[in-house]
Design an enzyme around this catalytic site. Sequence first.
Site, mmCIF file in Angstrom:
data_model
loop_
_atom_site.group_PDB
_atom_site.id
_atom_site.type_symbol
_atom_site.label_atom_id
_atom_site.label_comp_id
_atom_site.label_asym_id
_atom_site.label_seq_id
_atom_site.Cartn_x
_atom_site.Cartn_y
_atom_site.Cartn_z
ATOM 1 N N PRO A 66 0.833 -1.205 0.000
ATOM 2 C CA PRO A 66 0.000 0.000 0.000
ATOM 3 C C PRO A 66 0.871 1.260 0.000
ATOM 4 C CG PRO A 66 -0.006 -1.054 2.168
ATOM 5 C CD PRO A 66 0.668 -1.996 1.224
ATOM 6 N N HIS A 67 0.550 2.196 -0.881
ATOM 7 C CA HIS A 67 1.349 3.435 -0.931
ATOM 8 C C HIS A 67 0.513 4.591 -1.467
ATOM 9 C CE1 HIS A 67 1.845 1.447 -4.847
ATOM 10 N NE2 HIS A 67 1.922 2.656 -5.349
ATOM 11 N N GLY A 68 0.983 5.796 -1.174
ATOM 12 C CA GLY A 68 0.247 6.971 -1.628
ATOM 13 C C GLY A 68 1.151 8.173 -1.765
#
Lengths: 149, 561
Positions: A66-68
């Site tokens: 998960p990344h942003g």
Amino acid sequence: MNLKKTLTPDTVWVDLRADTKQGVIEEMVDRLVAAGKVRDREAVLASILEREAKMSTGMQNGVAIPHGKTDSVRSLVAAVGINKAGVNFDSLDGSPCTIFIMTISPTQRTGPHIQFLAEVSRLISQPAERDKLLAARTHAEVYEILTGK
Amino acid sequence: MQEATQTVTNAVQLAAEAAGHAASSGHGITHMMMLLIVQLAVIIIFAKVGGFLFQRFLRMPSVLGELASGMLIGPYALGGAIDLPGMGILFSEHAGFAASTELYGIATLASIILLFLAGLETDLAAFLRYSVVGSMVGLGGLAAAFVLGDLCAVLWPGNGIDSFMDPAALFLGVISVATSVGITARILAEKKKMASPEGVTILAGAVFDDVFGIVTLAIVMGLAKVESSGEGVAWGAIGLIAVKAIGFFVVVTALGLAFARKITGAIKQFRSREMMVATCFGLALLLAGLAEMAGLAMIIGAYIMGLALSRTDLAPEIEHHLQGIYNLLVPIFFCVMGMMVDFSAMKPVLVFGSVYSLLAIIAKVVGCGVPAWLMKFNLRGSLRIGLGMLPRGEVALIVAGIGLASGIIGQGIFGVAIMMTVVTTMLAPPLLVKSFDGGSGLRKEMAGTGEDIVSIDLELPSRDITEFLLNRFVRALQQEEFFVHHLHTDEPTYRVLKDDIAFTLLQEGNKLVINVPKANQHVARMILLEELLSLTDLLDSTKRMKSIGQMGTDLVNGLFA
């Protein structure tokens, strides 16, 4: 690429407890807030969920990334968490995820952000390394496996 | 200072001669210019059409077509036979030289632009990073080509060259040095071998070849000037010239690199891209002139200026803006070089030319192949590297042109240089393609360390969207601090480098292809995935637009009222 430059001992956790996708993401962000790496919890959470909405970052063999991107962080923030029970993360192969690599990077700043994810993924793509991580008992052990220290 | 005064005096003399020539032939300067413009018209059209035909139908580099066009329309072929009413012969000899002063001036400007851009495109970071293998292969090829080229002239009976240090011999040595890697890059891209150990080695070797080729030319120009002035050359003096040439190169390049950002910072105060590009080009011309005054060649100065600016953020801007003028002027240069081929002067040197060309081939295959073999390649891999370094091109022609213009080499030797360029450029593609049949180019004991290359193909609905995604991908890679190097090939091709990661990406119609070592595929796949997903943002934003129909109506509404 040296993972030690980005990962710190206080952003590596062996004991994630949440049992849903949303829960794991929130737990990791909360722990980053507690470690003083992230200030704006909501902005960071929103950026990660926005990315998940496009396509799940649950890969294969229990790995999720998960990344942003958000301007509420000034430089790359990275964390690695393990949940040995496994969490349904809508992964590519349908299997529950146990190893979670999270990154949050500023929207416009240049730097090896995705490359960091790629390097960790490359390490974890080896079954022996995954087994070692899942057998680890403490945060420090996980950190050692990842950074080779 | 004396040399500078001498140069100025020479220039004044030339101008006076030109004016005198115009006056004595009963025509004014307007008539001269009219002839020049008509000549340029013929050259541009023939060069471009020739280049197009060679590329399209023979699958050969366009430079060969431009050369052939020049040979066809030059004073020794059709051009010398066409008598235009009121204007005279279309292309005639001027004091034993195939081009008029004016025309040669334009060709010189083109060669400066060519080398300025070559310098700008030099990937200094890769040059330093792949220095060991690249320098061995580059230096091996350079030394072999130079020595064999020079010796060929010395040992050939009856050409009046009997010393290794004879300026003509030195020129034949230096002409066969510079590899033109564009042709090889295209083939490597087509065969998906650019990221292979051979591909990486060839491209790194070619950068060394370029830089050291320029340094060698600088030394030879210095030597030739002393030799042709009739003074005997002692080894001490030769050493001095070499030190001076290398010193000029190293000092000016170092100063350029050190101050490039300050200079461009100052230039950026103009806040106009045209002004910035024009000023940088002006500086390149200035340094070219200074190099000539220092006893070197103008192209050396232009190359150094390009090299110095290559690491600034203005480099892509300059490249982009000069591309138009490059596309127009550089074919003129190659066409003029073709025009200078005097077929009658070539007859006696045809056999010599064949031997010289053969030696030029052997020099690179052996000179680059042996160091490659010593490093980690087997015979097959070494042959591939040698053949990849085979084609000579632009720089060989420019050096030959300088030799001819300065009277160091005659028409015959000039023809020999053109012949070698054509032969190596034509032979390299089929030989290189054939050499890539078969297995690994690495030695058995090293094969385990050889990289498996994975080809990632992504097919998109249209060519436009592929190009769009490719550009986004390139930008994302640059943001991830990769060096992305654009190679001049028919299809858009990029070489991507960072630390020990090297891969290539290219567009094949509506397909995006990434050739990447298996160990590095994670990074390429993940960055591409993010860019692919970012297209959904774009689609969403188009949905927020007013309807396209409504926007179209707004645009043309009232046009026919």
